[in-house]
Design a protein around this motif. Structure first.
Motif, PDB file in Angstrom:
ATOM      1  N   PRO A  43      11.323  47.408  14.388  1.00  0.00           N
ATOM      2  CA  PRO A  43      11.943  46.088  14.179  1.00  0.00           C
ATOM      3  C   PRO A  43      12.282  45.824  12.717  1.00  0.00           C
ATOM      4  CG  PRO A  43       9.573  45.859  14.512  1.00  0.00           C
ATOM      5  CD  PRO A  43       9.901  47.309  14.755  1.00  0.00           C
ATOM      6  N   PHE A  44      11.978  46.772  11.835  1.00  0.00           N
ATOM      7  CA  PHE A  44      12.253  46.622  10.404  1.00  0.00           C
ATOM      8  C   PHE A  44      12.410  48.012   9.811  1.00  0.00           C
ATOM      9  CE2 PHE A  44       7.719  46.236  11.403  1.00  0.00           C
ATOM     10  CZ  PHE A  44       7.228  47.396  10.840  1.00  0.00           C
ATOM     11  N   HIS A  45      12.994  48.090   8.620  1.00  0.00           N
ATOM     12  CA  HIS A  45      13.134  49.368   7.949  1.00  0.00           C
ATOM     13  C   HIS A  45      11.779  49.805   7.390  1.00  0.00           C
ATOM     14  CE1 HIS A  45      14.627  52.464   5.190  1.00  0.00           C
ATOM     15  NE2 HIS A  45      15.797  52.382   5.808  1.00  0.00           N
ATOM     16  N   ARG A  46      11.507  51.122   7.469  1.00  0.00           N
ATOM     17  CA  ARG A  46      10.220  51.650   7.016  1.00  0.00           C
ATOM     18  C   ARG A  46       9.972  51.366   5.530  1.00  0.00           C
ATOM     19  NH1 ARG A  46      10.977  56.371   8.720  1.00  0.00           N
ATOM     20  NH2 ARG A  46      11.846  57.181   6.791  1.00  0.00           N
TER      21      ARG A  46
ATOM     22  N   ASN B 250      13.813  54.531  11.863  1.00  0.00           N
ATOM     23  CA  ASN B 250      13.991  53.115  11.564  1.00  0.00           C
ATOM     24  C   ASN B 250      14.694  52.377  12.693  1.00  0.00           C
ATOM     25  OD1 ASN B 250      12.838  52.930   8.892  1.00  0.00           O
ATOM     26  ND2 ASN B 250      14.572  54.124   8.148  1.00  0.00           N
TER      27      ASN B 250
ATOM     28  N   PHE C  33      10.443  48.691   4.030  1.00  0.00           N
ATOM     29  CA  PHE C  33       9.945  47.323   3.820  1.00  0.00           C
ATOM     30  C   PHE C  33       8.427  47.309   3.611  1.00  0.00           C
ATOM     31  CE2 PHE C  33       8.152  43.443   5.776  1.00  0.00           C
ATOM     32  CZ  PHE C  33       8.612  42.506   4.845  1.00  0.00           C
TER      33      PHE C  33
END
Length: 469
Positions: free
Chosen positions: A43-46, A39, A48
């Motif tokens: 650029p974002f948490h998985r 993660n 999401f």
């Protein structure tokens, strides 16, 4: 993204709103690509795209007519009851042992309910995204798109290795800058390779092309996986790859044994063994740690005399018969597997899901430990968490999936049955020697296993062409 998805063959959203169908499918493809990437590098948490796609698919599923929803889930009632029983046991075991029950509910959600969510998503792929009129070919294309998205990871790993080779002037063995660790990257690479090997076996042995990939593309994808996997050079991954080749050869050759006769059957087995010997030879030459492995095994099993597995600072690594020192990784892993097996017998009802069960139990029964928090074996960690009853339920679940795949392949001639058997057996085998029954690796396994199970049923229901000529 939605315009790109509209051009994909085999994908024609039929559930309103169309934009949500395309978004959900695009998120699944994205998830298949980023699953093994940390993660911190995204650029974002998985979670999401995972949760967003889950809720989108859940909404789209309930937009289907009631009879279609029932038909999509009815074949999996027995499996659902087994998963419910296993989940209830995991929950109760954790609540029983955890000092903070409310905190354990969060752990249970993140470590197990998330896995069930991805399995449910795998079952929904075909009823939600398979285009009408495409039949079995459309379903295969959907699986192929997901496989290609997963294959992009070993492709990037290979390109990174080649770039470092060009930049540094030497091949960067045993390195990955893309995954959490060498082990986790190798698990993903071997997972992709298992499907490509299964497709190769189906074409060579059964004379049947299942994935809509040309021969050059298939061989290039397979070569990429082999190169990236061998460059990482993890011994357990090499063992898994060798076992995969051997088991797949046996499964494919047994499928044709009655038609081929003795000579051709033995020739097929010989070809598989030759490929196995090539893989083993490359690993033996490239990884010097194999040379001391045989000498290390008896020292690792003598856990009372040599206790470096518990505290490497207080107890030095044992000396080998040739005068050298035991290689750390091999010594510790073997010793931890032995100690973990003993701990399972001492705590047969488990301790609940936690990352430090092995460490706490070692300190309880053997004294202070400074080496590891877990045993590095997925099966042992699972049993320490969920006890012998939980382990038996897990093995029963794997047996049900293997039986479903074997029946689909050997009785009905369906290639996804071979894919399902290969997935379950290779993943279960790897879990004996690596801690893979957790986090994104377990999520990937459940998603793909449920998708392949659905593919087996869909191809049988649509009366596809048989593998047998």
């Amino acid at each position: 993204m939605t315009r790109l998805l509209a051009w994909l063959p085999g994908f024609a959203p039929r559930i309103e709103p169309v934009w949500l169908s395309r978004l959900a499918w695009g998120l699944l493809l994205l998830l298949a690509f980023i699953w093994p990437i940390p993660n911190g590098q995204l650029p974002f948490h998985r979670n999401f795209p995972l949760l967003l796609s889950f809720f989108a698919m859940l909404y789209l599923f309930y937009r289907l007519p009631a009879d279609e929803r029932r038909a999509a889930l009815a074949p999996y009632r027995a499996l659902a009851w087994l998963l419910l029983l296993l989940s209830a046991w995991i929950l109760l075991t954790g609540l029983w042992h955890s000092p903070r029950q409310w905190g354990y509910l969060g752990t249970f959600n993140g470590k197990w309910l998330r896995v069930l969510q991805t399995g449910f998503m795998g079952l929904l792929v075909l009823p939600l995204f398979a285009a009408r009129g495409e039949g079995a070919l459309g379903a295969r294309r959907l699986f192929c798109y997901l496989l290609v998205a997963m294959w992009l990871v070993p492709l990037l790993q290979s390109l990174d290795v080649l770039w470092l080779w060009f930049k540094l002037g030497s091949l960067p063995w045993m390195q990955t800058r893309l995954g959490y660790s060498k082990m986790e990257m190798s698990v993903h690479i071997n997972l992709v390779a298992s499907f490509l090997f299964a497709e190769l076996a189906a074409r060579l042995v059964a004379g049947r092309r299942w994935l809509p990939l040309s021969w050059p593309v298939l061989l290039f994808m397979l070569a990429t996986c082999l190169f990236s996997g061998l460059a990482i050079a993890t011994r357990n991954a090499t063992i898994g790859l060798a076992g995969m080749v051997l088991s797949l050869t046996l499964m494919a050759v047994l499928f044709r044994a009655r038609d081929w006769g003795w000579a051709k059957t033995l020739g097929g087995l010989g070809a598989g063994l030759l490929l196995l010997a090539i893989v083993a030879g490359v690993s033996w030459q490239s990884d010097p740690r194999w040379k001391t492995f045989v000498q290390t095994v008896p020292l690792s099993l003598d856990t009372e005399r040599y206790q470096s597995w518990r505290d490497r600072e207080a107890f030095p690594l044992p000396a080998l018969p040739d005068g050298g020192v035991a290689e750390v990784s091999a010594y510790e892993r073997i010793a931890w597997i032995k100690i973990g097996s003993q701990l399972i017998l001492r705590e047969p009802l488990g301790q609940g899901i936690a990352g430090d069960n092995f460490h706490r139990l070692v300190e309880r029964y053997y004294g202070e430990s400074k080496t590891t928090s877990q045993s590095h074996s997925g099966v042992i960690n699972f049993a320490l968490a969920n006890g012998i009853p939980g382990l038996l339920l897990w093995l029963l679940l794997l047996g049900v999936l293997v039986y479903a795949g074997g029946r689909a392949f050997y009785r009905d001639g369906l290639v996804p049955g071979l894919f399902l058997m290969m997935l379950v057996l290779s993943y279960a085998g790897r879990s004996l020697i690596d801690d893979v029954l957790r986090d994104h690796m377990l999520e990937m396994f459940f998603f793909l296993a449920m998708l392949l199970l659905a593919l087996c049923r869909a191809e049988k229901a649509e009366a596809p062409l048989r593998v047998r000529a």
